[in-house]
Design a protein around this motif. Sequence first.
Motif, mmCIF file in Angstrom:
data_model
loop_
_atom_site.group_PDB
_atom_site.id
_atom_site.type_symbol
_atom_site.label_atom_id
_atom_site.label_comp_id
_atom_site.label_asym_id
_atom_site.label_seq_id
_atom_site.Cartn_x
_atom_site.Cartn_y
_atom_site.Cartn_z
ATOM 1 N N VAL A 96 63.290 -61.658 76.622
ATOM 2 C CA VAL A 96 62.270 -61.116 75.519
ATOM 3 C C VAL A 96 60.819 -61.167 76.546
ATOM 4 C CG1 VAL A 96 60.361 -60.985 73.808
ATOM 5 C CG2 VAL A 96 62.754 -61.238 73.255
ATOM 6 N N ILE B 249 58.868 -58.062 79.173
ATOM 7 C CA ILE B 249 57.414 -57.594 79.100
ATOM 8 C C ILE B 249 56.572 -58.120 80.500
ATOM 9 C CG2 ILE B 249 55.116 -58.387 78.099
ATOM 10 C CD1 ILE B 249 56.654 -58.948 75.440
ATOM 11 N N ARG C 25 60.365 -65.368 68.483
ATOM 12 C CA ARG C 25 60.267 -64.180 69.129
ATOM 13 C C ARG C 25 58.824 -63.947 69.157
ATOM 14 N NH1 ARG C 25 64.008 -62.087 67.895
ATOM 15 N NH2 ARG C 25 64.652 -60.650 67.307
ATOM 16 N N ILE D 86 56.506 -63.440 72.403
ATOM 17 C CA ILE D 86 55.793 -62.065 72.648
ATOM 18 C C ILE D 86 54.384 -62.586 72.964
ATOM 19 C CG2 ILE D 86 55.150 -60.012 71.831
ATOM 20 C CD1 ILE D 86 58.028 -59.706 70.644
ATOM 21 N N SER E 114 53.549 -64.273 76.203
ATOM 22 C CA SER E 114 53.933 -63.280 77.258
ATOM 23 C C SER E 114 52.844 -62.240 77.588
ATOM 24 C CB SER E 114 55.316 -62.449 76.958
ATOM 25 O OG SER E 114 56.422 -63.315 76.789
ATOM 26 N N SER F 178 54.228 -52.488 78.210
ATOM 27 C CA SER F 178 53.982 -53.318 77.142
ATOM 28 C C SER F 178 54.360 -52.673 75.767
ATOM 29 C CB SER F 178 52.620 -54.060 77.071
ATOM 30 O OG SER F 178 52.607 -54.906 78.406
ATOM 31 N N LEU G 229 57.322 -53.269 73.169
ATOM 32 C CA LEU G 229 56.776 -53.758 71.507
ATOM 33 C C LEU G 229 57.358 -52.757 70.621
ATOM 34 C CD1 LEU G 229 53.415 -55.142 72.354
ATOM 35 C CD2 LEU G 229 55.380 -56.467 71.882
ATOM 36 N N GLU H 184 61.493 -54.125 70.729
ATOM 37 C CA GLU H 184 60.923 -54.968 69.789
ATOM 38 C C GLU H 184 61.011 -54.525 68.207
ATOM 39 O OE1 GLU H 184 61.852 -58.214 70.219
ATOM 40 O OE2 GLU H 184 62.028 -57.903 72.202
#
Length: 185
Positions: free
Chosen positions: A38, A42, A78, A82, A85, A137, A141, A145
């Motif tokens: 993950v 990113i 997660r 995220i 990140s 990004s 996302l 994600e």
Amino acid sequence: MPFHKQGNDKSLVQGCLQGDRYWQKMLFEKYKDAMYTVAFRILRNEALAADALQEGFIEVFRGISNYRFESSLGTWIRTIIIRCSLRIQRKEFRYTPDTATELEQSGDLSESAGWDENLTGELLDKAISLLSPGYRSVFILIEVEGYSHKETATMLNISEGTSKSQLSRAKVILQHYLQEFKDDR
């Protein structure tokens, strides 16, 4: 079968709440590979992804008492990874929403890449890696994600409209890259 393969999240959390290093190691071992992936999606940088993983798990262990079993443990972790990140990305790359790229300005993006079963995950990942940090990004996302535009906008400190336009542009650029890959075959 080793414990960390079985995935008893309740025992993991209880052990971590007691500050037991064994349970912390088990939690880390269970989730480290998925969470590194993950972060790398990113950041597109191994060292920065490793930093995000380390910072993220420090936050996990410090905040494990806040985990309420309302979502899966993996989902909760997660979200933390995220956010770590994205903090690193903002610090390293000074995140700003992307404006029209050279590709978009050339008007060379009108054709859609018509792909068949030959499109591989590797080619798609390569195309995603070519996106600028801002487009990448938002794309990761939302499309990878599963976050909403509202959630994405909040995480990136942008408006929902900006999130929507960044995603739209990212998809157009991805199609262009995929068409180039197809033409090169």
